[in-house]
Design a protein around this motif. Structure first.
Motif, mmCIF file in Angstrom:
data_model
loop_
_atom_site.group_PDB
_atom_site.id
_atom_site.type_symbol
_atom_site.label_atom_id
_atom_site.label_comp_id
_atom_site.label_asym_id
_atom_site.label_seq_id
_atom_site.Cartn_x
_atom_site.Cartn_y
_atom_site.Cartn_z
ATOM 1 N N ILE A 6 -35.969 -13.381 87.117
ATOM 2 C CA ILE A 6 -35.810 -13.349 85.662
ATOM 3 C C ILE A 6 -34.628 -12.429 85.352
ATOM 4 N N LEU A 7 -33.702 -12.963 84.584
ATOM 5 C CA LEU A 7 -32.538 -12.204 84.150
ATOM 6 C C LEU A 7 -32.633 -11.970 82.653
ATOM 7 N N GLU A 8 -31.952 -10.920 82.198
ATOM 8 C CA GLU A 8 -31.845 -10.664 80.768
ATOM 9 C C GLU A 8 -30.368 -10.569 80.398
ATOM 10 N N SER A 9 -29.998 -11.269 79.334
ATOM 11 C CA SER A 9 -28.634 -11.211 78.841
ATOM 12 C C SER A 9 -28.396 -9.861 78.181
ATOM 13 N N LEU A 10 -27.342 -9.193 78.585
ATOM 14 C CA LEU A 10 -26.962 -7.934 77.951
ATOM 15 C C LEU A 10 -26.274 -8.194 76.615
ATOM 16 N N ARG A 11 -25.876 -9.425 76.388
ATOM 17 C CA ARG A 11 -25.217 -9.807 75.149
ATOM 18 C C ARG A 11 -26.213 -10.000 74.012
ATOM 19 N N ASN A 12 -27.344 -10.695 74.309
ATOM 20 C CA ASN A 12 -28.252 -11.056 73.223
ATOM 21 C C ASN A 12 -29.738 -10.879 73.547
ATOM 22 N N GLY A 13 -30.078 -10.363 74.717
ATOM 23 C CA GLY A 13 -31.462 -10.099 75.079
ATOM 24 C C GLY A 13 -32.262 -11.315 75.509
ATOM 25 N N LYS A 14 -31.638 -12.497 75.584
ATOM 26 C CA LYS A 14 -32.354 -13.702 76.015
ATOM 27 C C LYS A 14 -32.656 -13.618 77.498
ATOM 28 N N HIS A 15 -33.738 -14.306 77.903
ATOM 29 C CA HIS A 15 -34.143 -14.321 79.305
ATOM 30 C C HIS A 15 -33.768 -15.641 79.954
ATOM 31 N N TYR A 16 -33.470 -15.569 81.234
ATOM 32 C CA TYR A 16 -33.192 -16.748 82.051
ATOM 33 C C TYR A 16 -34.088 -16.661 83.265
ATOM 34 N N THR A 17 -34.823 -17.727 83.546
ATOM 35 C CA THR A 17 -35.696 -17.801 84.717
ATOM 36 C C THR A 17 -35.120 -18.846 85.660
ATOM 37 N N GLY A 18 -34.963 -18.471 86.922
ATOM 38 C CA GLY A 18 -34.408 -19.401 87.899
ATOM 39 C C GLY A 18 -35.040 -19.210 89.258
ATOM 40 N N ARG A 19 -34.631 -20.083 90.190
ATOM 41 C CA ARG A 19 -35.101 -19.956 91.579
ATOM 42 C C ARG A 19 -33.936 -20.197 92.509
ATOM 43 N N THR A 20 -34.018 -19.609 93.692
ATOM 44 C CA THR A 20 -32.943 -19.743 94.665
ATOM 45 C C THR A 20 -33.462 -19.475 96.069
ATOM 46 N N SER A 21 -32.733 -19.984 97.044
ATOM 47 C CA SER A 21 -32.998 -19.617 98.437
ATOM 48 C C SER A 21 -31.908 -18.658 98.926
ATOM 49 N N LYS A 22 -30.905 -18.417 98.088
ATOM 50 C CA LYS A 22 -29.867 -17.417 98.377
ATOM 51 C C LYS A 22 -30.420 -16.025 98.084
ATOM 52 N N SER A 23 -29.637 -15.022 98.363
ATOM 53 C CA SER A 23 -30.062 -13.691 97.937
ATOM 54 C C SER A 23 -29.983 -13.651 96.416
ATOM 55 N N ASN A 36 -23.062 -21.555 85.575
ATOM 56 C CA ASN A 36 -23.530 -22.733 84.834
ATOM 57 C C ASN A 36 -23.320 -22.525 83.337
ATOM 58 N N LYS A 37 -23.427 -23.606 82.598
ATOM 59 C CA LYS A 37 -23.053 -23.594 81.183
ATOM 60 C C LYS A 37 -23.844 -22.574 80.368
ATOM 61 N N TRP A 38 -25.177 -22.546 80.533
ATOM 62 C CA TRP A 38 -26.004 -21.646 79.717
ATOM 63 C C TRP A 38 -25.717 -20.191 80.053
ATOM 64 N N THR A 39 -25.675 -19.869 81.338
ATOM 65 C CA THR A 39 -25.445 -18.467 81.690
ATOM 66 C C THR A 39 -24.020 -18.032 81.374
ATOM 67 N N ARG A 40 -23.064 -18.950 81.439
ATOM 68 C CA ARG A 40 -21.681 -18.613 81.079
ATOM 69 C C ARG A 40 -21.605 -18.146 79.628
ATOM 70 N N ALA A 41 -22.362 -18.826 78.759
ATOM 71 C CA ALA A 41 -22.325 -18.504 77.329
ATOM 72 C C ALA A 41 -23.106 -17.246 76.977
ATOM 73 N N ASN A 42 -23.992 -16.799 77.869
ATOM 74 C CA ASN A 42 -24.872 -15.673 77.550
ATOM 75 C C ASN A 42 -24.678 -14.470 78.460
ATOM 76 N N ARG A 43 -23.681 -14.499 79.315
ATOM 77 C CA ARG A 43 -23.446 -13.386 80.245
ATOM 78 C C ARG A 43 -22.863 -12.184 79.531
ATOM 79 N N PRO A 44 -22.957 -11.034 80.110
ATOM 80 C CA PRO A 44 -23.456 -10.665 81.437
ATOM 81 C C PRO A 44 -24.983 -10.514 81.448
ATOM 82 N N PHE A 45 -25.523 -10.530 82.671
ATOM 83 C CA PHE A 45 -26.963 -10.428 82.871
ATOM 84 C C PHE A 45 -27.319 -9.236 83.734
#
Length: 81
Positions: A6-23, A36-45
């Motif tokens: 779970i990430l939080e945007s430092l720009r607007n406080g929105k949360h992003y939930t994702g999954r990965t096999s990478k670190s 990706n498009k959504w995180t690009r518009a809401n970064r940094p996280f």
């Protein structure tokens, strides 16, 4: 290993939930780099929460739950602690 995060945007406080096999740290760098498009518009996280799973199926199930109506309440409790 597979991770749900779970990430939080430092720009607007929105949360992003994702999954990965990478670190998760590498994935965070990708999101902050505009991966990706959504995180690009809401970064940094910033990273708020990580869960580790043995299988992709377990991680996918947990990610799907955390994105559901009931799961968002749990997600909010996880990140507010």
């Amino acid at each position: 290993m597979h991770f749900v995060y779970i990430l939080e945007s430092l720009r607007n406080g929105k949360h992003y939930t994702g999954r990965t096999s990478k670190s998760v740290e590498a994935r965070l760098r990708e999101h902050n780099g505009g991966a990706n498009k959504w995180t690009r518009a809401n970064r940094p996280f910033k990273l708020l929460h990580i869960e580790e799973f043995d299988t992709l199926a377990e991680a996918a199930t947990r990610e799907k739950f955390l994105k559901s109506g009931a799961g968002r309440k749990i997600r909010d409790q996880l990140v507010d602690d």
